[in-house]
Design a protein around this motif. Structure first.
Motif, PDB file in Angstrom:
ATOM      1  N   ILE A   1      -0.751  -8.377   5.893  1.00  0.00           N
ATOM      2  CA  ILE A   1       0.385  -7.987   6.732  1.00  0.00           C
ATOM      3  C   ILE A   1       0.249  -6.499   7.041  1.00  0.00           C
ATOM      4  CG2 ILE A   1       2.900  -7.915   6.929  1.00  0.00           C
ATOM      5  CD1 ILE A   1       2.884 -10.111   4.669  1.00  0.00           C
ATOM      6  N   LEU A   2       0.092  -6.192   8.311  1.00  0.00           N
ATOM      7  CA  LEU A   2      -0.081  -4.800   8.736  1.00  0.00           C
ATOM      8  C   LEU A   2       1.286  -4.236   9.093  1.00  0.00           C
ATOM      9  CD1 LEU A   2      -3.166  -5.558  10.979  1.00  0.00           C
ATOM     10  CD2 LEU A   2      -3.211  -4.455   8.730  1.00  0.00           C
TER      11      LEU A   2
ATOM     12  N   SER B   1       0.805  -1.234   0.000  1.00  0.00           N
ATOM     13  CA  SER B   1       0.000   0.000   0.000  1.00  0.00           C
ATOM     14  C   SER B   1       0.833   1.277   0.000  1.00  0.00           C
ATOM     15  CB  SER B   1      -0.930   0.015   1.217  1.00  0.00           C
ATOM     16  OG  SER B   1      -0.202   0.297   2.402  1.00  0.00           O
ATOM     17  N   GLY B   2       2.046   1.218   0.558  1.00  0.00           N
ATOM     18  CA  GLY B   2       2.741   2.474   0.850  1.00  0.00           C
ATOM     19  C   GLY B   2       1.984   3.209   1.942  1.00  0.00           C
ATOM     20  N   ASP B   3       2.424   4.418   2.263  1.00  0.00           N
ATOM     21  CA  ASP B   3       1.684   5.217   3.253  1.00  0.00           C
ATOM     22  C   ASP B   3       0.413   5.725   2.589  1.00  0.00           C
ATOM     23  OD1 ASP B   3       3.819   4.850   4.886  1.00  0.00           O
ATOM     24  OD2 ASP B   3       4.174   6.979   5.308  1.00  0.00           O
ATOM     25  N   THR B   4      -0.708   5.502   3.231  1.00  0.00           N
ATOM     26  CA  THR B   4      -1.960   5.936   2.615  1.00  0.00           C
ATOM     27  C   THR B   4      -3.118   5.927   3.610  1.00  0.00           C
ATOM     28  OG1 THR B   4      -3.539   5.455   0.822  1.00  0.00           O
ATOM     29  CG2 THR B   4      -2.534   3.567   1.868  1.00  0.00           C
TER      30      THR B   4
ATOM     31  N   PHE C   1       0.193  -6.074   1.886  1.00  0.00           N
ATOM     32  CA  PHE C   1       0.825  -5.228   2.903  1.00  0.00           C
ATOM     33  C   PHE C   1      -0.006  -3.957   2.970  1.00  0.00           C
ATOM     34  CE2 PHE C   1       4.671  -7.723   2.779  1.00  0.00           C
ATOM     35  CZ  PHE C   1       5.331  -7.428   3.959  1.00  0.00           C
ATOM     36  N   HIS C   2      -0.718  -3.763   4.063  1.00  0.00           N
ATOM     37  CA  HIS C   2      -1.472  -2.507   4.212  1.00  0.00           C
ATOM     38  C   HIS C   2      -0.900  -1.736   5.384  1.00  0.00           C
ATOM     39  CE1 HIS C   2      -4.551   0.496   4.236  1.00  0.00           C
ATOM     40  NE2 HIS C   2      -5.298  -0.129   3.345  1.00  0.00           N
TER      41      HIS C   2
ATOM     42  N   ALA D   1      -3.851   4.932   7.704  1.00  0.00           N
ATOM     43  CA  ALA D   1      -4.950   3.989   7.949  1.00  0.00           C
ATOM     44  C   ALA D   1      -5.034   3.584   9.421  1.00  0.00           C
ATOM     45  CB  ALA D   1      -4.763   2.760   7.082  1.00  0.00           C
ATOM     46  N   VAL D   2      -6.225   3.126   9.769  1.00  0.00           N
ATOM     47  CA  VAL D   2      -6.536   2.710  11.141  1.00  0.00           C
ATOM     48  C   VAL D   2      -6.924   1.230  11.119  1.00  0.00           C
ATOM     49  CG1 VAL D   2      -8.334   2.949  12.887  1.00  0.00           C
ATOM     50  CG2 VAL D   2      -7.298   4.986  11.917  1.00  0.00           C
TER      51      VAL D   2
END
Ligand SMILES: [Zn+2]
Ligand SMILES: [Zn+2]
Length: 278
Positions: A240-241, A187-190, A205-206, A222-223
């Motif tokens: 994968i967080l 995701s990258g930073d988002t 990967f989030h 994200a939360v």
């Protein structure tokens, strides 16, 4: 083991995906922790220009140029086109390493541009997609696709022996067709990704900077609660967080406990200050 990652929001983030020798982002500590694996890296895909995602690049290039390993292998770096900060940083790194022993390829990328990773079967390629992070610069996530074969719809009910006979008579392409399988999404930073971005990806990967909703002040990260809601009915196999804030201490998994029973996928956390391996 196919994945090694290290991530702590604001400090550092990098993910090494060994099947295609790709490094996603290049935060501090990447050279120290990957050690001689830095010589295996073929491609570096940068999601955006924040320091926690690029600060390790200088040392990685310098180490690869001077440590004991194959110093002649080409290294390619890709980044969102138009990002002035990254462009200047890469120019600076090149200037500081004027006697580079390897070829350093630098490629600004457009959203949706296809980069072939492997031509021979199974063919694989990577595609950047736009994510929502900062207003001042473009940020990307990345998908890796693998081209696979499946039976054409009209043959799906046929018995194996009949299929074999048809394939022998007319060739394999008569009964099967190609489709593109998303095998990895980063995701990258988002802010939260969209459902269509993550649907059917095998490994997601989030980023999950915040584990408690009330801790987020702006709509740029994200939360946990939202990510877990998003992945429902998407056919994601492994979630994968990562990019978790250090404020949640050594046991961030405790924030997961109330949700996990409702999800039929494997969930992992990249804990801040711990090397993640899968
Ligand atoms: Zn970050
Ligand atoms: Zn960022």
């Amino acid at each position: 083991m196919n994945i090694i990652a290290y991530s702590k929001a604001l400090y550092t983030t990098w993910i090494y995906y060994s099947p295609e020798r790709i490094l996603f982002d290049s935060g501090e500590s990447v050279s120290t922790l990957l050690n001689n694996k830095i010589y295996a890296i073929k491609h570096i895909f940068l999601t955006h220009g924040h320091v926690d995602h690029i600060s390790g690049l200088w040392s990685l290039i310098n180490t690869r140029n001077n440590a004991m390993g194959d110093r002649e292998k080409t290294l390619n770096i890709y980044y969102p086109k138009g990002n002035k900060g990254i462009k200047e940083y890469l120019e600076f790194i090149k200037k500081m390493n004027s006697d580079l022993k390897f070829k350093l390829g630098i490629f600004p990328l457009e959203e949706g541009e296809k980069i072939i990773l492997r031509e021979k079967s199974p063919k694989k390629y990577i595609v950047p997609f736009r994510v929502t992070h900062t207003y001042s610069e473009k940020s990307f996530g990345y998908h890796i696709f693998e081209v696979r074969k499946k039976l054409k719809r009209e043959f799906q009910e046929f018995e194996q022996s009949k299929l074999a006979e048809l394939a022998k008579k007319y060739g394999g392409d008569y009964i099967s067709e190609n489709f593109e399988k998303k095998i990895l999404t980063v995701s990258g930073d988002t802010y939260l990704l969209k459902k269509e971005d993550i649907k059917d990806t095998e490994i997601l990967f989030h980023e999950c900077t915040f584990l408690k909703k009330e801790d987020r002040k702006y709509k740029n990260h994200a939360v946990l609660e939202d990510v877990l809601e998003l992945v429902k009915d998407t056919n994601v196999k492994k979630l994968i967080l990562y990019h978790i804030s250090g404020r949640y201490g050594r046991r961030p998994e405790k924030y997961l406990e109330e949700y996990v029973n409702n999800l039929n996928m494997e969930i992992y956390l990249v804990k801040p200050e711990k090397i993640f391996r899968l």
